[in-house]
Design a protein around this motif. Structure first.
Motif, PDB file in Angstrom:
ATOM      1  N   SER A   1      46.438  50.668 -21.783  1.00 50.87           N
ATOM      2  CA  SER A   1      45.871  51.771 -22.560  1.00 50.87           C
ATOM      3  C   SER A   1      45.061  52.693 -21.661  1.00 50.87           C
ATOM      4  O   SER A   1      44.618  53.736 -22.106  1.00 50.87           O
ATOM      5  CB  SER A   1      44.993  51.250 -23.704  1.00 50.87           C
ATOM      6  N   GLU A   2      44.870  52.293 -20.398  1.00 54.23           N
ATOM      7  CA  GLU A   2      44.122  53.165 -19.487  1.00 54.23           C
ATOM      8  C   GLU A   2      45.034  53.577 -18.347  1.00 54.23           C
ATOM      9  O   GLU A   2      45.808  52.753 -17.825  1.00 54.23           O
ATOM     10  CB  GLU A   2      42.920  52.419 -18.896  1.00 54.23           C
ATOM     11  N   SER A   3      44.871  54.806 -17.932  1.00 53.59           N
ATOM     12  CA  SER A   3      45.670  55.321 -16.835  1.00 53.59           C
ATOM     13  C   SER A   3      45.394  54.517 -15.564  1.00 53.59           C
ATOM     14  O   SER A   3      44.237  54.208 -15.263  1.00 53.59           O
ATOM     15  CB  SER A   3      45.224  56.779 -16.673  1.00 53.59           C
ATOM     16  N   GLY A   4      46.446  54.128 -14.849  1.00 55.26           N
ATOM     17  CA  GLY A   4      46.266  53.438 -13.569  1.00 55.26           C
ATOM     18  C   GLY A   4      45.878  51.983 -13.695  1.00 55.26           C
ATOM     19  O   GLY A   4      45.334  51.393 -12.763  1.00 55.26           O
TER      20      GLY A   4
ATOM     21  N   PHE B   1      35.251  44.098 -15.049  1.00 56.02           N
ATOM     22  CA  PHE B   1      36.001  42.991 -14.410  1.00 56.02           C
ATOM     23  C   PHE B   1      37.487  43.079 -14.802  1.00 56.02           C
ATOM     24  O   PHE B   1      38.375  43.031 -13.944  1.00 56.02           O
ATOM     25  CB  PHE B   1      35.385  41.675 -14.882  1.00 56.02           C
ATOM     26  N   ALA B   2      37.754  43.249 -16.098  1.00 57.53           N
ATOM     27  CA  ALA B   2      39.155  43.330 -16.552  1.00 57.53           C
ATOM     28  C   ALA B   2      39.831  44.557 -15.963  1.00 57.53           C
ATOM     29  O   ALA B   2      40.962  44.501 -15.478  1.00 57.53           O
ATOM     30  CB  ALA B   2      39.194  43.378 -18.084  1.00 57.53           C
TER      31      ALA B   2
ATOM     32  N   GLN C   1      43.675  47.452 -12.433  1.00 56.95           N
ATOM     33  CA  GLN C   1      43.895  48.493 -11.420  1.00 56.95           C
ATOM     34  C   GLN C   1      44.492  47.918 -10.133  1.00 56.95           C
ATOM     35  O   GLN C   1      45.314  48.544  -9.477  1.00 56.95           O
ATOM     36  CB  GLN C   1      42.581  49.227 -11.133  1.00 56.95           C
ATOM     37  N   LYS C   2      44.085  46.683  -9.788  1.00 57.40           N
ATOM     38  CA  LYS C   2      44.664  46.055  -8.581  1.00 57.40           C
ATOM     39  C   LYS C   2      46.157  45.866  -8.764  1.00 57.40           C
ATOM     40  O   LYS C   2      46.958  46.133  -7.865  1.00 57.40           O
ATOM     41  CB  LYS C   2      44.008  44.697  -8.320  1.00 57.40           C
ATOM     42  N   ALA C   3      46.544  45.380  -9.946  1.00 57.77           N
ATOM     43  CA  ALA C   3      47.974  45.155 -10.215  1.00 57.77           C
ATOM     44  C   ALA C   3      48.727  46.476 -10.114  1.00 57.77           C
ATOM     45  O   ALA C   3      49.797  46.549  -9.497  1.00 57.77           O
ATOM     46  CB  ALA C   3      48.157  44.535 -11.600  1.00 57.77           C
TER      47      ALA C   3
ATOM     48  N   SER D   1      52.856  51.211  -9.860  1.00 58.25           N
ATOM     49  CA  SER D   1      53.263  51.763 -11.160  1.00 58.25           C
ATOM     50  C   SER D   1      52.820  50.790 -12.260  1.00 58.25           C
ATOM     51  O   SER D   1      52.119  49.825 -11.986  1.00 58.25           O
ATOM     52  CB  SER D   1      54.781  51.895 -11.212  1.00 58.25           C
ATOM     53  N   TYR D   2      53.289  51.034 -13.485  1.00 52.54           N
ATOM     54  CA  TYR D   2      52.971  50.110 -14.576  1.00 52.54           C
ATOM     55  C   TYR D   2      53.929  48.913 -14.623  1.00 52.54           C
ATOM     56  O   TYR D   2      53.949  48.175 -15.599  1.00 52.54           O
ATOM     57  CB  TYR D   2      52.992  50.842 -15.923  1.00 52.54           C
ATOM     58  N   LYS D   3      54.750  48.752 -13.558  1.00 51.65           N
ATOM     59  CA  LYS D   3      55.600  47.546 -13.505  1.00 51.65           C
ATOM     60  C   LYS D   3      54.731  46.303 -13.559  1.00 51.65           C
ATOM     61  O   LYS D   3      53.585  46.315 -13.095  1.00 51.65           O
ATOM     62  CB  LYS D   3      56.356  47.511 -12.177  1.00 51.65           C
ATOM     63  N   GLY D   4      55.293  45.210 -14.064  1.00 49.51           N
ATOM     64  CA  GLY D   4      54.534  43.967 -14.084  1.00 49.51           C
ATOM     65  C   GLY D   4      54.380  43.405 -12.677  1.00 49.51           C
ATOM     66  O   GLY D   4      55.295  43.519 -11.853  1.00 49.51           O
ATOM     67  N   ALA D   5      53.202  42.835 -12.407  1.00 45.92           N
ATOM     68  CA  ALA D   5      53.011  42.114 -11.143  1.00 45.92           C
ATOM     69  C   ALA D   5      53.630  40.739 -11.370  1.00 45.92           C
ATOM     70  O   ALA D   5      53.062  39.919 -12.083  1.00 45.92           O
ATOM     71  CB  ALA D   5      51.527  42.023 -10.824  1.00 45.92           C
ATOM     72  N   GLY D   6      54.812  40.507 -10.807  1.00 49.39           N
ATOM     73  CA  GLY D   6      55.569  39.317 -11.209  1.00 49.39           C
ATOM     74  C   GLY D   6      55.891  38.364 -10.075  1.00 49.39           C
ATOM     75  O   GLY D   6      55.868  38.728  -8.899  1.00 49.39           O
TER      76      GLY D   6
END
Ligand code: FAD
Length: 530
Positions: free
Chosen positions: A342-345, A385-386, A391-393, A399-404
């Motif tokens: 819901s937040e940019s970046g 913290f969240a 943002q690190k991911a 991008s908004y891709k999942g860190a997988g």
């Protein structure tokens, strides 16, 4: 009033009538006084592979309340219940201004419905769009990665759980839960939610139900203003006098804050207004995906695939020697992992299913409990913290891709995404070292948890299962503290409720909390003049 006859075991293929007959048999000669019988709850007992069966409880109404009470005193497998529990007390005290509700998730929706049905004509503000427009925004994000920060999986008509499995399980034991289930059925939910021990509605049904509730509120004279966020509160003499939303200022008699756990800018507004907030524990981690067939096999053994059995669901937990917990959460059988930012970046994952739960994969969050001792004791430290994890991911995947990564890739420190399960995350996943996304204590706990769970369920031993991160919106990192009358400690006509206020976790408990906030208001002020 009915009594509940508990512990009726039945084979998987027993009919409703057979279950009811078994319940009546338990009542012996008193059964001839029965005037109404209905299954109360049914749950699956799959603890022994060679004896998988259902366990039911059955409502029985007798023609004599005295007899019902007498039977329950003598027999511990019977429970005496009061069934009708929603009895609002309505004050005659007039108040100037209207009741305004910020947020149209389960808490705001049930508060709004209850108030509208009692003649209060509430004004409901929802920062996101109506269902049709919201669904288009969400689909666009999932297809292109273009995020609308006001209208997404967290924000919009129906709130955060709209794109969800619509699970209605809860740990609260409030009698209003039954009322909420009945209202969901009134507005189109499948009737089975009244009797399943683990009821779910599915995102497909939920979207129609939410729209039907909104239409009812409007028919009754309430207003629902979409694309309109609460942006300011004018407080004087210990009360909210007016609120600002869109280009309007509104004189209010009371404000229900049902803003959910992701309304970070609204938490900042509350802090600026000196409203008492405190940080609270929540959890962070990743979604794990297995094939649903592997989950079913782990739970049901040779019975997997039996059409009489529900799709396999699990809940696992483990604590390390210091007492920190890692647990599975919000399992979605036959579901998909959904981009939920819901937040940019900032990247966020979650899960959803349709009512049929017929997708190839099952997913669940595997999350680690975090507390203010981990992230700081200022009210918004948990939010920061969240956000830093999200943002690190985003930075690592670009991008908004999942860190997988596969589970094996995670445990071996060699992230990869070619495993036994095709990730369902609509924007795709990029192989990512999760130790670069989370603090070490989180990834240490994830490692320990996954190893422990692999000893409890066979599918957790599959190194090819898929992890998609980060899952950070498990519950609110903030509490908008209130007193026993559900009023903010700082402002006497402000009613923080639902998940964002830190008093609920999930659709059912948020709905019950919203309903209770509405009942508090009804007890203090009269409905509007017609
Ligand atoms: P929310 O549902 O978050 O609603 C808050 C609303 O307030 C939002 O629509 C938001 O846009 C609006 N808002 C925020 N700020 C403002 C403002 N300033 N002005 C006006 N409006 C504002 N729970 C379950 O029990 N079962 C599930 O299966 C389940 N699955 C989930 C799947 C996903 C993808 C997600 C994201 C959550 C899921 N949850 C599930 C959690 C559940 O959605 C929440 O617990 C529940 O929605 C909380 O209800 P709420 O009304 O308190 O807040």
């Amino acid at each position: 009033m009915p009594i509940i006859v508990n512990q009726i075991s039945s084979p998987l293929n027993a009919s409703e009538q057979e279950v009811i007959s078994a319940a009546l048999k338990k009542l012996g000669s008193a059964s001839k006084h029965a005037i109404d019988c209905e299954i109360h709850k049914s749950s699956l007992d799959a603890r022994k592979r060679n004896d998988i069966h259902f366990v039911h409880s059955v409502f029985v109404t007798l023609d004599s309340a005295d007899l019902e009470k007498k039977l329950c005193e003598k027999n511990t497998s019977l429970t005496y219940v009061e069934r009708s529990v929603y009895k609002p007390v309505i004050s005659t005290k007039k108040a100037e201004g209207k009741v305004v509700i910020a947020g149209f998730g389960p808490a705001g929706m049930f508060a709004g419905l209850a108030l509208a049905e009692q003649g209060y004509r509430p004004i409901i503000l929802e920062r996101g769009s109506s269902m049709e427009k919201r669904t288009a925004s969400v689909q666009k994000f999932w297809l292109t990665g273009e995020l609308d920060t006001n209208c997404n999986v967290q924000f919009g008509e129906g709130g955060a759980g709209t794109f969800s499995d619509g699970k209605l399980t809860t740990r609260i034991k409030d009698p209003l839960c039954r009322y909420v289930l009945e209202r969901f059925v009134d507005f189109g939910a499948p009737k089975e939610i009244l009797t399943k021990a683990k009821p779910h509605i599915g995102t497909d049904n939920l979207r129609n139900i939410v729209t039907a509730i909104r239409k009812r509120i409007i028919e009754l004279g309430g207003e629902v203003r979409f694309d309109t966020a609460l942006t300011d509160l004018a407080i004087a003499n210990g009360k909210v006098q007016t609120i600002s939303a869109g280009d309007k200022n509104e004189k209010v008699s009371a404000v229900i804050l049902a803003i959910g756990h992701s309304a970070r800018d609204t938490f900042e507004l509350l802090q600026c207004k000196n409203i008492f907030l405190e940080p609270k524990p929540f959890s962070v981690g990743a979604r794990i995906e297995h094939k649903q067939a592997a989950v079913d096999e782990s739970l049901y053994g040779d019975h997997a695939g039996n059409p009489l059995l529900p799709k396999g669901e699990y809940q696992l937990s483990w604590r390390d020697k210091n007492g920190r917990g890692v647990y599975t959460f919000c399992m979605c059988p036959g579901g998909t992992v959904v981009p939920s930012a819901s937040e940019s970046g900032g990247t966020v994952t979650n899960g959803m299913s349709e009512f049929a739960r017929d997708g190839e994969n099952a997913n669940a969050a595997v999350v680690v409990a975090v507390t203010p001792d981990d992230f700081g004791h200022c009210p918004l430290d948990g939010v920061a913290f969240a956000r830093s994890i999200e943002q690190k991911a985003y930075t690592l995947t670009g991008s908004y891709k999942g860190a997988g990564t596969t589970v094996g890739g995670f445990l071996d420190g060699k992230p990869e995404i070619a495993g036994t399960v095709s990730p369902t995350y609509a924007l795709g996943c990029k192989a990512t070292e999760l130790r670069d996304v989370f603090p070490k204590f989180v990834t240490d706990m994830l490692e320990g948890g996954l190893q422990n769970f692999s000893r409890k369920m066979k599918c957790f031993g599959d190194k090819g299962a898929m992890l998609t991160a980060p899952e950070t919106r498990t519950s609110s990192p903030v509490r908008i503290t209130r007193n026993a009358d559900m009023v903010s400690l700082s402002v006497e006509n402000l009613y923080p409720c639902g998940e964002g206020a830190g008093y609920a976790g999930g659709i059912m408990s948020a709905a019950v909390d919203g309903l209770k906030a509405a009942m508090q208001i009804m007890a203090r002020q009269a409905p509007c003049d017609k």
